[in-house]
Structures are given as structure tokens and as C-alpha cells.
Design a protein around this motif. Structure first.
Motif, short mmCIF file in Angstrom:
data_model
loop_
_atom_site.label_atom_id
_atom_site.label_comp_id
_atom_site.label_asym_id
_atom_site.label_seq_id
_atom_site.Cartn_x
_atom_site.Cartn_y
_atom_site.Cartn_z
N GLU A 34 0.81 -1.21 0.00
CA GLU A 34 0.00 0.00 0.00
C GLU A 34 0.84 1.27 0.00
O GLU A 34 2.01 1.27 0.39
N ASP A 35 0.21 2.35 -0.46
CA ASP A 35 0.81 3.69 -0.47
C ASP A 35 2.13 3.72 -1.23
O ASP A 35 3.17 4.11 -0.70
N ASN A 36 2.06 3.30 -2.48
CA ASN A 36 3.15 3.47 -3.43
C ASN A 36 2.58 4.15 -4.67
O ASN A 36 1.51 4.77 -4.62
N GLN A 37 3.25 4.01 -5.79
CA GLN A 37 2.78 4.59 -7.06
C GLN A 37 2.78 3.52 -8.15
O GLN A 37 3.11 3.78 -9.29
N LEU A 38 2.40 2.31 -7.76
CA LEU A 38 2.39 1.19 -8.70
C LEU A 38 1.32 1.40 -9.76
O LEU A 38 0.23 1.89 -9.49
N THR A 39 1.65 1.00 -11.00
CA THR A 39 0.76 1.19 -12.13
C THR A 39 0.52 -0.15 -12.82
O THR A 39 1.03 -1.19 -12.39
N GLY A 40 -0.23 -0.12 -13.92
CA GLY A 40 -0.50 -1.34 -14.66
C GLY A 40 -1.58 -2.17 -13.99
O GLY A 40 -2.21 -1.74 -13.01
N SER A 41 -1.80 -3.35 -14.51
CA SER A 41 -2.86 -4.21 -14.00
C SER A 41 -2.29 -5.23 -13.02
O SER A 41 -1.08 -5.46 -12.97
N ILE A 42 -3.17 -5.83 -12.26
CA ILE A 42 -2.78 -6.88 -11.32
C ILE A 42 -2.53 -8.15 -12.13
O ILE A 42 -3.44 -8.61 -12.84
N PRO A 43 -1.34 -8.75 -12.06
CA PRO A 43 -1.07 -9.93 -12.89
C PRO A 43 -1.90 -11.13 -12.44
O PRO A 43 -2.17 -11.31 -11.25
N SER A 44 -2.29 -11.94 -13.41
CA SER A 44 -3.10 -13.12 -13.09
C SER A 44 -2.34 -14.11 -12.22
O SER A 44 -2.96 -14.92 -11.51
N THR A 45 -1.00 -14.01 -12.22
CA THR A 45 -0.18 -14.93 -11.41
C THR A 45 -0.40 -14.71 -9.92
O THR A 45 0.05 -15.53 -9.11
N ILE A 46 -1.09 -13.63 -9.54
CA ILE A 46 -1.40 -13.41 -8.13
C ILE A 46 -2.20 -14.59 -7.60
O ILE A 46 -2.16 -14.91 -6.40
N GLY A 47 -2.90 -15.28 -8.50
CA GLY A 47 -3.71 -16.42 -8.09
C GLY A 47 -2.92 -17.62 -7.64
O GLY A 47 -3.49 -18.59 -7.10
N ASN A 48 -1.59 -17.60 -7.84
CA ASN A 48 -0.73 -18.70 -7.38
C ASN A 48 -0.48 -18.65 -5.88
O ASN A 48 -0.01 -19.64 -5.31
N LEU A 49 -0.78 -17.52 -5.25
CA LEU A 49 -0.40 -17.30 -3.84
C LEU A 49 -1.47 -17.85 -2.91
O LEU A 49 -2.11 -17.13 -2.15
N THR A 50 -1.64 -19.15 -2.96
CA THR A 50 -2.76 -19.79 -2.25
C THR A 50 -2.58 -19.83 -0.74
O THR A 50 -3.52 -20.19 -0.02
N ASN A 51 -1.39 -19.47 -0.23
CA ASN A 51 -1.18 -19.40 1.22
C ASN A 51 -1.35 -17.98 1.76
O ASN A 51 -1.18 -17.75 2.96
N LEU A 52 -1.70 -17.04 0.89
CA LEU A 52 -1.81 -15.65 1.28
C LEU A 52 -3.00 -15.44 2.20
O LEU A 52 -4.13 -15.86 1.89
N THR A 53 -2.76 -14.80 3.34
CA THR A 53 -3.85 -14.44 4.25
C THR A 53 -4.17 -12.95 4.19
O THR A 53 -5.30 -12.55 4.48
N THR A 54 -3.18 -12.12 3.81
CA THR A 54 -3.36 -10.67 3.76
C THR A 54 -2.79 -10.13 2.46
O THR A 54 -1.62 -10.37 2.14
N LEU A 55 -3.61 -9.39 1.72
CA LEU A 55 -3.17 -8.73 0.48
C LEU A 55 -3.64 -7.28 0.55
O LEU A 55 -4.84 -7.01 0.55
N ASN A 56 -2.69 -6.36 0.63
CA ASN A 56 -3.01 -4.95 0.78
C ASN A 56 -2.26 -4.16 -0.30
O ASN A 56 -1.03 -4.08 -0.27
N ILE A 57 -3.02 -3.60 -1.25
CA ILE A 57 -2.41 -2.77 -2.30
C ILE A 57 -3.18 -1.46 -2.43
O ILE A 57 -3.28 -0.90 -3.53
N ILE A 58 -3.72 -0.94 -1.33
CA ILE A 58 -4.48 0.31 -1.38
C ILE A 58 -3.57 1.48 -1.77
O ILE A 58 -2.36 1.45 -1.59
N THR A 59 -4.21 2.52 -2.29
CA THR A 59 -3.58 3.80 -2.61
C THR A 59 -2.37 3.62 -3.52
O THR A 59 -1.23 3.95 -3.18
N ASN A 60 -2.63 3.04 -4.68
CA ASN A 60 -1.67 3.01 -5.77
C ASN A 60 -2.37 3.55 -7.01
O ASN A 60 -3.36 4.27 -6.89
N GLN A 61 -1.87 3.22 -8.19
CA GLN A 61 -2.48 3.69 -9.43
C GLN A 61 -2.76 2.51 -10.36
O GLN A 61 -2.60 2.60 -11.57
#
Length: 204
Positions: A94-121
């Protein structure tokens, strides 16, 4: 009060399993040599002034459990190699200046409990692969420029307790599969372009 850049020589510490440099005044880019630290379990550099893109070599850190890059000025797209981090439990961007789309490979992270990417672009659709994150308890994506509809696959996240998608450009209707999220304690969908009725399944 550390300042300056993270030296490339950090990549020589190949037995390092924890790296915590957060809440300083570091600047410059994360060196690609970080990819040499394949034993790393925790990588925390939040709360600095880091710039540039997240190096693709981050995908080499297959033992990572937590990755905290929040509260910097990182830019560019999320590398697809992020999907290699299948042991990751916490991803804080969160709170960076990341751009582009969320890659579909995010779906590989099946052990993820917390995903926070608020306040980007970030732009584009929420990938349907997000429905693979069956361990997810908190999903924060407020304050980006995401478009398209909320995928019905969101209903697969049966452990989800917090769903925050406010402040984007999402459209379409709220999927009826929202009713599958019986552990939800909070949902934020305001400040979007959603339409249609609130599905009665939300009562579940």
C-alpha cells in the motif's frame, strides 16, 4: 535514520533469512541482487523513500513468508514473477505509485492471508484468479483505478473477513456470490460505479 541506497552487496548475504530495514530514509531502487537471498523468509523495507520498480528477481525468493514494501514511492507494474512466491502469507504494497494491471499470477499465492495494495495507481480488471486465494482473510484494494466488474470468483474466498474495494472505477452489479462470504466482518464498495440491486444473498 539510515539514508542512502540499499547496496548491491546485500545480495552476497545468501544465508540471510530476515531483512528488516523499515522506517528509515532509504532511497533509490531495490537492487536486483536481492534475488540472490533465496533463504529469505521476511523482507521488510516499508516506510522509506524507495523508488523505481519492484525487481523481477523478487520471484527468486520462494521461501518468503512476508513481503512489506508499503509506504514508499515504488512505481511500475507488479512483476508477474510475484506469483512464484507460493509460501507468501502477507503481501503489503500500500501507499506506493504502482501502475499497470494486477497480474493473473497473483492467483498462485494460495497461502496468502493478507493482500493490501491500497492507494496506488493500478488499472484494469480484478483478475478472476483472485478466487484461488482460498486462505485470504483480508483483501484491501481501495484507492486505485480498477475497472470492470467484481468477478463472481470472489465468492470462493470463504475465509475472507475484510473486503475493501472502495474508491475505484468498478462497474456492473454486486455478484450474488458475495453471499458465500459468511465470515465477512466488513465490506467497503463505496465510491465506485456499481449499479443494479444489492443482492439479497448479502444477508448471509
Amino acid at each position: 535514520n539510515l539514508n542512502g541506497m540499499i547496496p548491491t552487496e546485500i545480495g552476497d548475504l545468501t544465508n540471510l533469512n530476515g531483512l528488516s530495514l523499515h522506517s528509515n530514509q532509504l532511497s533509490g531502487e531495490i537492487p536486483s541482487d536481492i534475488g540472490n537471498l533465496t533463504a529469505l523468509i521476511n523482507f521488510w523495507v516499508y516506510g522509506n523513500g524507495l523508488t523505481g520498480s519492484i525487481p523481477t528477481e523478487i520471484g527468486n525468493l520462494i521461501n518468503l513468508n512476508s513481503l512489506y514494501l508499503a509506504f514508499n514511492s515504488l512505481s511500475g507494474e507488479l512483476p508477474t514473477e510475484i506469483g512464484n512466491l507460493t509460501n507468501l502469507s502477507v503481501l503489503m504494497l500500500e501507499d506506493n505509485q504502482l501502475t499497470g494491471s494486477i497480474p493473473s499470477t497473483i492467483g498462485n499465492l494460495t497461502n496468502l492471508t493478507t493482500l493490501n495494495i491500497i492507494t496506488n495507481q493500478l488499472i484494469g480488471n480484478l483478475p478472476v484468479e483472485i478466487g484461488n486465494l482460498s486462505s485470504l482473510e483480508g483483501l484491501w484494494m481501495n484507492g486505485n483505478q480498477l475497472t470492470g466488474s467484481i468477478p463472481s470468483e470472489i465468492g470462493n474466498l470463504s475465509n475472507l473477513e475484510f473486503l475493501a474495494l472502495a474508491g475505484n472505477n468498478l462497474s456492473g452489479s454486486i455478484p450474488i456470490e458475495i453471499g458465500n462470504l459468511t465470515n465477512l466482518g466488513r465490506i467497503e464498495l463505496d465510491q465506485n460505479n456499481l449499479s443494479g440491486n444489492i443482492p439479497p444473498e448479502i444477508g448471509n
